[in-house]
Enzyme design. Structure first.
Site, PDB file in Angstrom:
ATOM      1  N   LYS A  70     -44.293  25.489  24.833  1.00 31.58           N
ATOM      2  CA  LYS A  70     -44.438  24.575  25.983  1.00 31.58           C
ATOM      3  C   LYS A  70     -45.590  24.951  26.916  1.00 31.58           C
ATOM      4  O   LYS A  70     -46.153  24.089  27.578  1.00 31.58           O
ATOM      5  CB  LYS A  70     -43.132  24.519  26.782  1.00 31.58           C
ATOM      6  CG  LYS A  70     -42.012  23.806  26.055  1.00 31.58           C
ATOM      7  CD  LYS A  70     -40.789  23.655  26.929  1.00 31.58           C
ATOM      8  CE  LYS A  70     -39.652  23.036  26.142  1.00 31.58           C
ATOM      9  NZ  LYS A  70     -38.500  22.695  26.958  1.00 31.58           N
ATOM     10  N   ASP A 111     -38.413  17.435  30.961  1.00 36.06           N
ATOM     11  CA  ASP A 111     -37.232  18.309  31.074  1.00 36.06           C
ATOM     12  C   ASP A 111     -36.615  18.231  32.468  1.00 36.06           C
ATOM     13  O   ASP A 111     -35.395  18.239  32.621  1.00 36.06           O
ATOM     14  CB  ASP A 111     -37.624  19.764  30.806  1.00 36.06           C
ATOM     15  CG  ASP A 111     -37.794  20.056  29.326  1.00 36.06           C
ATOM     16  OD1 ASP A 111     -37.155  19.375  28.509  1.00 36.06           O
ATOM     17  OD2 ASP A 111     -38.574  20.963  28.998  1.00 36.06           O
TER      18      ASP A 111
END
Ligand code: ATR
Length: 282
Positions: A70, A111
């Site tokens: 990420k 997220d």
């Protein structure tokens, strides 16, 4: 899944490992239910630079990014959404062609929206609510960021004080040692640690006796789906949100970004539950 043909659009997830990822089940169910000629595939990636040029060259349209890439993926992008930049992590890539036919890759982060949407789906208005977030890893960072955006007051608690305090400082909120939770008054508890995950399903991040003070308890662990934390919280009279919710809602936002269409969340949730049942049987 629809029949794949010459006009099937490619989507997928890069991470390592990805063997157990639930994202393909969720996104392929969504594509199929809306009759979209798209497919979503898991890709185990060791070398992010090579993977990025592969995705560009192969004409992928949208990609999820998971652990451990990420942050590592960020130098390989053409554009980064300001929120993803602030969080310092990207979990969603959108690939498009510019007028000269070059591929442009944009990185976003969904997220942080996952936990908020999961909480909002229960009817909870997060403004001015006090929310204890257990953990200080990437998931805690995204959840804490989302809570702040929604106007809630986050309180970070963590086994290791140093990383817990560092996250609390970054968020501009309070840190509390796990042992001091007995004294705190809060509306919501969110477990972002792996405590309670199989094979240690007896684990619980907070002593059960403390749970009755929270109106809502949420877990991001989904194996088992009913963790000990959620079982004890239910018994203590709390509303509970299971670990599929955050996965589902961050995926729903990815789907919206990729397709400009509202995600069929019920279809996606049903596909996730069915896959967990299938895995439990095998
Ligand atoms: P992620 O990025 O998925 O959130 P992570 O960065 O590995 O995962 O973070 C894991 C979190 O779970 C950390 O907050 C970790 O606490 P420490 O900072 O003390 O390591 C927490 N965690 C993992 N196992 C734990 C355990 N047995 N008891 C308490 N906390 C635990």
């Amino acid at each position: 899944m629809a029949l794949l043909d010459g006009s099937t659009e490619l989507f997928g997830i890069i991470g390592n490992p990805v063997r157990h990822t639930l994202s393909p089940v969720m996104h392929n169910a969504a594509f199929a239910s809306l009759g979209m000629n798209r497919v979503y595939v898991p890709m185990e990636v060791h070398d992010v630079a090579q993977a990025m040029s592969g995705l560009r060259g192969l004409g992928f349209r949208g990609v999820s990014v998971t652990v451990p890439h990420k942050e590592a993926v960020m130098p390989f992008l053409d554009e980064i959404d300001p929120v993803a930049e602030r969080i310092g992590a990207v979990n969603t890539l959108l690939l498009r062609k510019d007028s000269a036919g070059r591929t442009v890759v944009r990185g976003c982060n969904t997220d942080w929206l996952g936990a908020n949407a999961a909480l909002a789906a229960t009817g909870l208005d997060l403004r001015s609510k006090r929310v204890v977030v257990a953990g200080a890893g990437g998931a805690a960072k995204a959840v804490g960021f989302g809570l702040r955006q929604a106007g809630a007051e986050a309180i970070i608690t963590n086994r290791t004080e140093k990383s817990g305090k560092a996250l609390a400082d970054w968020l501009g909120c309070e840190f509390l040692a796990l042992d001091d939770l007995a004294w705190v008054q809060a509306d919501v508890l969110i477990n972002t640690t792996s405590v309670g995950m199989e094979p240690d399903a007896d684990g619980i991040i907070v002593p059960p006796a403390l749970l009755s003070k929270f109106a809502v308890v949420m877990d991001i662990v989904y194996a088992p789906l009913e963790t000990r934390l959620l079982r004890e919280a239910k018994a203590a009279g709390c509303k509970v949100i299971d670990g599929l919710a955050m996965l589902l809602y961050q995926g729903a936002e990815q789907f919206r970004l990729w397709t400009d269409t509202a995600a069929p969340v019920q279809v996606m949730r049903a596909a996730l539950e069915e896959e967990l049942r299938r895995r439990a049987e095998h």
